[in-house]
Design a protein around this motif. Structure first.
Motif, PDB file in Angstrom:
ATOM      1  N   ASP A 186       0.814  -1.219   0.000  1.00 29.20           N
ATOM      2  CA  ASP A 186       0.000   0.000   0.000  1.00 29.20           C
ATOM      3  C   ASP A 186       0.846   1.267   0.000  1.00 29.20           C
ATOM      4  O   ASP A 186       0.328   2.342  -0.340  1.00 29.20           O
ATOM      5  N   ASN A 187       2.110   1.164   0.380  1.00 26.05           N
ATOM      6  CA  ASN A 187       2.931   2.369   0.527  1.00 26.05           C
ATOM      7  C   ASN A 187       3.766   2.663  -0.716  1.00 26.05           C
ATOM      8  O   ASN A 187       4.850   3.247  -0.631  1.00 26.05           O
ATOM      9  N   VAL A 188       3.267   2.257  -1.878  1.00 26.19           N
ATOM     10  CA  VAL A 188       3.897   2.625  -3.134  1.00 26.19           C
ATOM     11  C   VAL A 188       2.812   2.991  -4.142  1.00 26.19           C
ATOM     12  O   VAL A 188       1.798   2.295  -4.255  1.00 26.19           O
ATOM     13  N   VAL A 189       3.004   4.101  -4.835  1.00 26.37           N
ATOM     14  CA  VAL A 189       2.102   4.537  -5.904  1.00 26.37           C
ATOM     15  C   VAL A 189       2.698   4.071  -7.230  1.00 26.37           C
ATOM     16  O   VAL A 189       3.881   4.296  -7.501  1.00 26.37           O
ATOM     17  N   LEU A 190       1.873   3.431  -8.051  1.00 27.61           N
ATOM     18  CA  LEU A 190       2.332   2.876  -9.325  1.00 27.61           C
ATOM     19  C   LEU A 190       1.586   3.539 -10.478  1.00 27.61           C
ATOM     20  O   LEU A 190       0.366   3.644 -10.458  1.00 27.61           O
ATOM     21  N   ALA A 191       2.338   3.982 -11.489  1.00 33.19           N
ATOM     22  CA  ALA A 191       1.734   4.576 -12.680  1.00 33.19           C
ATOM     23  C   ALA A 191       2.340   3.921 -13.922  1.00 33.19           C
ATOM     24  O   ALA A 191       3.509   3.530 -13.910  1.00 33.19           O
ATOM     25  N   PRO A 192       1.562   3.795 -15.012  1.00 28.13           N
ATOM     26  CA  PRO A 192       2.001   3.044 -16.186  1.00 28.13           C
ATOM     27  C   PRO A 192       2.792   3.861 -17.207  1.00 28.13           C
ATOM     28  O   PRO A 192       2.417   3.967 -18.377  1.00 28.13           O
ATOM     29  N   HIS A 193       3.917   4.447 -16.769  1.00 26.19           N
ATOM     30  CA  HIS A 193       4.830   5.199 -17.642  1.00 26.19           C
ATOM     31  C   HIS A 193       4.064   6.302 -18.400  1.00 26.19           C
ATOM     32  O   HIS A 193       4.050   6.345 -19.625  1.00 26.19           O
ATOM     33  N   ILE A 194       3.480   7.211 -17.635  1.00 26.73           N
ATOM     34  CA  ILE A 194       2.648   8.264 -18.225  1.00 26.73           C
ATOM     35  C   ILE A 194       3.134   9.667 -17.862  1.00 26.73           C
ATOM     36  O   ILE A 194       2.375  10.633 -17.968  1.00 26.73           O
ATOM     37  N   ALA A 195       4.395   9.796 -17.465  1.00 25.47           N
ATOM     38  CA  ALA A 195       4.874  11.116 -17.024  1.00 25.47           C
ATOM     39  C   ALA A 195       4.761  12.177 -18.114  1.00 25.47           C
ATOM     40  O   ALA A 195       4.550  13.351 -17.819  1.00 25.47           O
ATOM     41  N   SER A 196       4.890  11.786 -19.370  1.00 28.59           N
ATOM     42  CA  SER A 196       4.779  12.773 -20.454  1.00 28.59           C
ATOM     43  C   SER A 196       3.419  12.721 -21.137  1.00 28.59           C
ATOM     44  O   SER A 196       3.230  13.340 -22.192  1.00 28.59           O
ATOM     45  N   ALA A 197       2.472  12.022 -20.532  1.00 33.61           N
ATOM     46  CA  ALA A 197       1.200  11.736 -21.210  1.00 33.61           C
ATOM     47  C   ALA A 197       0.165  12.844 -21.045  1.00 33.61           C
ATOM     48  O   ALA A 197      -0.902  12.649 -20.460  1.00 33.61           O
ATOM     49  N   SER A 198       0.494  14.009 -21.583  1.00 32.58           N
ATOM     50  CA  SER A 198      -0.535  15.028 -21.781  1.00 32.58           C
ATOM     51  C   SER A 198      -0.796  15.123 -23.279  1.00 32.58           C
ATOM     52  O   SER A 198       0.083  14.798 -24.095  1.00 32.58           O
ATOM     53  N   VAL A 199      -1.983  15.542 -23.638  1.00 34.90           N
ATOM     54  CA  VAL A 199      -2.323  15.663 -25.058  1.00 34.90           C
ATOM     55  C   VAL A 199      -1.315  16.556 -25.774  1.00 34.90           C
ATOM     56  O   VAL A 199      -0.796  16.217 -26.853  1.00 34.90           O
ATOM     57  N   GLN A 200      -1.001  17.681 -25.164  1.00 34.29           N
ATOM     58  CA  GLN A 200      -0.121  18.644 -25.811  1.00 34.29           C
ATOM     59  C   GLN A 200       1.292  18.090 -26.002  1.00 34.29           C
ATOM     60  O   GLN A 200       1.887  18.219 -27.081  1.00 34.29           O
TER      61      GLN A 200
END
Length: 325
Positions: free
Chosen positions: A279-293
């Motif tokens: 529970d003490n880790v946040v996981l994201a699917p490689h989306i750091a640059s994932a803005s439309v712009q």
């Protein structure tokens, strides 16, 4: 007059596709799934250009199996998915898309930092599970961000963008890098240079912005984690293998550090099963640059690189310019 043929390995924003199609003959992997090596090779047999993503491994075998290939245009800043030396030997241009995602990635680094510090994802799961029964003074206590110590590992463009945002939180900013910044830049950012071990010992939040190189693989491992405060959080939005995930799982499980937030993984897309249990880790699917712009601009830059190279010009962002000498 026939147009040069190019292959686009995955779906990319329409604006970039339109640009490519206006100047070149384009084939697209419209299924939008990563191609196997044999599939990729089969599509490259008559192609002069390849637009690819980080998920595509462009190695010696792929390059030697594509006799007409002249350009590999990566829709990414990094290019560790491409054997650049092998491409250079074949006088194949390799290009990337630097600069465009710095601010967006810095934004997301802060999203990760705030999510782990204030247990946002845990709170979301708590509410969705029907467990919220009203305000409680001890409910999901996190840690303050303002006034704390931010340790930035890698003070390149993204690291500096993260530092600029930290000033708004009144944080003490320390950083480590192979090269120290000029004094005027340090003063502008309000950042102090320290060595890596000191940073790990003093920082409440450690953010990673180092490139993936042989010497940065497992940049954070058991020894480094043992130096961190028990209340510290680790944030990685750079490259997965810079963190030893086995060591991180152990540190999180034993509460050697308080938490972590990861946008990238050591064996991506596989995620260490131990991380999925915690529970003490946040996981994201490689989306750091994932803005439309930003993703649109990245793809458009890759298209511009491709068109320039196939029209006989040096691409704006060529990784191996020596092929033009």
């Amino acid at each position: 007059m026939s147009r040069p043929k190019v292959f686009v390995s995955r779906l990319i924003p329409q604006e970039a596709l339109d640009l490519l199609c206006s100047r070149l003959e384009v084939e697209i992997n419209s299924d939008d799934h990563p191609l196997s090596k044999p599939e990729l090779i089969s599509h490259l047999q008559d192609k002069e250009g390849l637009i690819c993503l980080l998920t595509d491994i462009i190695d010696e075998e792929v390059l030697k199996s594509a006799p007409s290939l002249r350009v590999v245009s990566n829709v990414a800043v990094g290019y560790d998915n491409i054997e650049v030396e092998a491409a250079t030997r074949r006088r194949i241009a390799v290009t990337n898309t630097p600069g465009v995602l710095d601010e967006t990635t810095a934004d997301f680094t802060w999203a990760l930092l705030m999510a782990t510090a204030r247990r946002v994802v845990e709170g979301d799961r708590f509410c969705r599970a029907g467990k919220f029964q009203g305000w409680g003074i001890m409910l999901l206590l996190g840690q303050d961000i303002h006034g704390q110590v931010l340790g930035i590992c890698g003070m390149g463009r993204i690291g500096r963008a993260v530092a600029r945002r930290a000033k708004g939180f009144g944080m003490k900013i320390i950083y480590t890098d192979l090269r120290r910044l000029e004094g005027a830049i340090e003063q502008e950012l309000g950042a102090s240079y320290v060595d890596k071990d000191v940073l790990l010992q003093e920082a409440d939040f450690v953010t990673l912005h180092v490139p993936l190189l042989p010497e940065t693989r497992h940049y954070i491992s058991r020894r480094e984690l043992s130096l961190m405060k028990k209340t510290a959080h680790l944030i990685n939005a750079s490259r997965g293998p810079v963190v030893d995930e086995e060591a991180l799982v152990e540190a999180l499980r034993t509460r050697q550090i308080a938490g972590a937030a990861l946008d990238v993984f050591e064996h991506e897309p596989l995620i260490h099963p131990g991380l999925l249990e915690l529970d003490n880790v946040v996981l994201a699917p490689h989306i750091a640059s994932a803005s439309v712009q930003t993703r649109t601009r990245m793809a458009t830059m890759a298209a511009e690189n491709m068109i320039a190279a196939l029209e006989g010009r040096i691409p704006p962002h060529v990784v191996n310019p020596e092929i033009y000498r």
